[in-house]
Design a protein around this motif. Structure first.
Motif, PDB file in Angstrom:
ATOM      1  N   ALA A  75       0.831  -1.208   0.000  1.00 26.17           N
ATOM      2  CA  ALA A  75       0.000   0.000   0.000  1.00 26.17           C
ATOM      3  C   ALA A  75       0.866   1.259   0.000  1.00 26.17           C
ATOM      4  O   ALA A  75       0.525   2.255  -0.653  1.00 26.17           O
ATOM      5  CB  ALA A  75      -0.945  -0.002   1.205  1.00 26.17           C
ATOM      6  N   GLN A  78       1.749   2.565  -3.304  1.00 28.41           N
ATOM      7  CA  GLN A  78       0.648   3.057  -4.122  1.00 28.41           C
ATOM      8  C   GLN A  78      -0.003   4.330  -3.574  1.00 28.41           C
ATOM      9  O   GLN A  78      -0.590   5.084  -4.341  1.00 28.41           O
ATOM     10  CB  GLN A  78      -0.447   1.971  -4.233  1.00 28.41           C
ATOM     11  CG  GLN A  78       0.036   0.637  -4.733  1.00 28.41           C
ATOM     12  CD  GLN A  78       0.480   0.687  -6.176  1.00 28.41           C
ATOM     13  OE1 GLN A  78      -0.198   1.278  -7.011  1.00 28.41           O
ATOM     14  NE2 GLN A  78       1.629   0.104  -6.473  1.00 28.41           N
ATOM     15  N   PHE A  79       0.078   4.504  -2.258  1.00 25.83           N
ATOM     16  CA  PHE A  79      -0.648   5.605  -1.614  1.00 25.83           C
ATOM     17  C   PHE A  79       0.275   6.385  -0.685  1.00 25.83           C
ATOM     18  O   PHE A  79       1.340   5.916  -0.302  1.00 25.83           O
ATOM     19  CB  PHE A  79      -1.826   5.056  -0.786  1.00 25.83           C
ATOM     20  CG  PHE A  79      -2.759   4.165  -1.555  1.00 25.83           C
ATOM     21  CD1 PHE A  79      -3.637   4.688  -2.497  1.00 25.83           C
ATOM     22  CD2 PHE A  79      -2.767   2.793  -1.335  1.00 25.83           C
ATOM     23  CE1 PHE A  79      -4.500   3.863  -3.199  1.00 25.83           C
ATOM     24  CE2 PHE A  79      -3.628   1.966  -2.030  1.00 25.83           C
ATOM     25  CZ  PHE A  79      -4.497   2.502  -2.966  1.00 25.83           C
ATOM     26  N   SER A  80      -0.198   7.545  -0.262  1.00 33.03           N
ATOM     27  CA  SER A  80       0.505   8.337   0.739  1.00 33.03           C
ATOM     28  C   SER A  80      -0.513   9.155   1.520  1.00 33.03           C
ATOM     29  O   SER A  80      -1.687   9.227   1.143  1.00 33.03           O
ATOM     30  CB  SER A  80       1.541   9.259   0.085  1.00 33.03           C
ATOM     31  OG  SER A  80       0.893  10.203  -0.744  1.00 33.03           O
ATOM     32  N   GLY A  81      -0.042   9.746   2.604  1.00 29.12           N
ATOM     33  CA  GLY A  81      -0.896  10.614   3.399  1.00 29.12           C
ATOM     34  C   GLY A  81      -2.126   9.902   3.944  1.00 29.12           C
ATOM     35  O   GLY A  81      -2.063   8.736   4.352  1.00 29.12           O
ATOM     36  N   ASN A  82      -3.232  10.626   3.932  1.00 30.74           N
ATOM     37  CA  ASN A  82      -4.482  10.079   4.483  1.00 30.74           C
ATOM     38  C   ASN A  82      -4.975   8.870   3.707  1.00 30.74           C
ATOM     39  O   ASN A  82      -5.585   7.966   4.288  1.00 30.74           O
ATOM     40  CB  ASN A  82      -5.568  11.166   4.506  1.00 30.74           C
ATOM     41  CG  ASN A  82      -5.277  12.233   5.538  1.00 30.74           C
ATOM     42  OD1 ASN A  82      -4.543  11.999   6.491  1.00 30.74           O
ATOM     43  ND2 ASN A  82      -5.845  13.414   5.350  1.00 30.74           N
ATOM     44  N   THR A  83      -4.711   8.836   2.412  1.00 33.54           N
ATOM     45  CA  THR A  83      -5.128   7.675   1.607  1.00 33.54           C
ATOM     46  C   THR A  83      -4.396   6.417   2.070  1.00 33.54           C
ATOM     47  O   THR A  83      -4.991   5.341   2.136  1.00 33.54           O
ATOM     48  CB  THR A  83      -4.862   7.937   0.113  1.00 33.54           C
ATOM     49  OG1 THR A  83      -5.430   9.196  -0.243  1.00 33.54           O
ATOM     50  CG2 THR A  83      -5.447   6.851  -0.756  1.00 33.54           C
ATOM     51  N   LEU A  84      -3.132   6.567   2.391  1.00 31.47           N
ATOM     52  CA  LEU A  84      -2.364   5.426   2.910  1.00 31.47           C
ATOM     53  C   LEU A  84      -2.927   4.967   4.252  1.00 31.47           C
ATOM     54  O   LEU A  84      -3.071   3.768   4.486  1.00 31.47           O
ATOM     55  CB  LEU A  84      -0.885   5.775   3.057  1.00 31.47           C
ATOM     56  CG  LEU A  84       0.005   4.691   3.688  1.00 31.47           C
ATOM     57  CD1 LEU A  84      -0.050   3.391   2.886  1.00 31.47           C
ATOM     58  CD2 LEU A  84       1.433   5.197   3.824  1.00 31.47           C
ATOM     59  N   VAL A  86      -5.993   5.221   5.326  1.00 32.02           N
ATOM     60  CA  VAL A  86      -7.255   4.514   5.067  1.00 32.02           C
ATOM     61  C   VAL A  86      -6.972   3.130   4.485  1.00 32.02           C
ATOM     62  O   VAL A  86      -7.597   2.135   4.890  1.00 32.02           O
ATOM     63  CB  VAL A  86      -8.173   5.347   4.137  1.00 32.02           C
ATOM     64  CG1 VAL A  86      -9.364   4.524   3.676  1.00 32.02           C
ATOM     65  CG2 VAL A  86      -8.631   6.618   4.837  1.00 32.02           C
ATOM     66  N   ALA A  87      -6.016   3.038   3.571  1.00 31.25           N
ATOM     67  CA  ALA A  87      -5.658   1.739   2.985  1.00 31.25           C
ATOM     68  C   ALA A  87      -5.169   0.784   4.075  1.00 31.25           C
ATOM     69  O   ALA A  87      -5.559  -0.391   4.108  1.00 31.25           O
ATOM     70  CB  ALA A  87      -4.594   1.917   1.910  1.00 31.25           C
ATOM     71  N   GLU A  88      -4.333   1.279   4.992  1.00 28.49           N
ATOM     72  CA  GLU A  88      -3.839   0.434   6.085  1.00 28.49           C
ATOM     73  C   GLU A  88      -4.975   0.003   7.004  1.00 28.49           C
ATOM     74  O   GLU A  88      -4.990  -1.145   7.481  1.00 28.49           O
ATOM     75  CB  GLU A  88      -2.759   1.175   6.876  1.00 28.49           C
ATOM     76  CG  GLU A  88      -1.464   1.323   6.108  1.00 28.49           C
ATOM     77  CD  GLU A  88      -0.425   2.157   6.827  1.00 28.49           C
ATOM     78  OE1 GLU A  88       0.760   1.999   6.496  1.00 28.49           O
ATOM     79  OE2 GLU A  88      -0.793   2.949   7.722  1.00 28.49           O
TER      80      GLU A  88
END
Length: 179
Positions: A75, A78-84, A86-88
């Motif tokens: 993850a 593919q993602f960073s910040g708040n999106t990461l 949420v993914a976690e």
């Protein structure tokens, strides 16, 4: 007939064997032995039924934690910040829920606390830098599973070779200290 040693002596002799386990080059997590050793007694002691239950569930917890760490690593590419974040959260929710669901579908895996002991052991091993290769997810998995597997063995040895403990009846009197 051989006279058995006091429980404190047997448990302490076993405890000192964990010191070389933590030494380099393997740097294994000796506390993982204590976690599963205590868990074995918390579930009633090292009976055959309890040993089967805990040995089945400890590695499941560690394996799910390993998969969650791999999911987090993927993850992060593919993602960073708040999106990461949420993914976690989604990865942890799915992994944790799936692990616990195994207990519902497989009666032999119904000791969920054992899963969580393995789960916590894995994270502490990985993030604590234990294992032959610090911070390596696979090395941490091997170390966590191996050390958790020894705890119930230590519980069995302690019971087998120590004299019966004297039980002191304690009567609960609420939050006041016993007099």
């Amino acid at each position: 007939m051989m006279k058995k040693l006091p429980a404190e002596v047997v448990a302490s002799l076993l405890a000192v064997t964990t010191i070389p386990i933590a030494m380099l080059p393997l740097h294994l997590p000796p506390w993982a032995i204590f976690i599963s050793w205590a868990a074995t007694f918390a579930m009633g002691g090292p009976t055959l039924v309890n040993l089967k239950r805990i040995w089945a569930t400890l590695p499941i917890g560690s394996c799910f934690a390993f998969l969650i760490v791999l999911g987090f690593k993927q993850a992060a590419t593919q993602f960073s910040g708040n999106t990461l974040v949420v993914a976690e959260m989604v990865i942890l929710f799915a992994g944790n829920g799936s692990m616990m669901a195994l207990a519902r579908f497989f009666p032999g895996l119904n000791f969920i606390p054992g899963m969580f002991f393995g789960f916590a052991t894995y994270f502490a091993t990985l993030f604590g830098g234990f294992g032959p290769v610090a911070q390596d997810p696979l090395a941490a998995l091997a170390a966590a599973v191996a050390m958790n597997a020894l705890g119930p063995v230590y519980a069995w040895v302690k019971e087998r070779y120590s004299a019966p403990e004297v039980s002191h009846q304690r009567n609960w009197k609420g939050w006041k200290a016993e007099v």
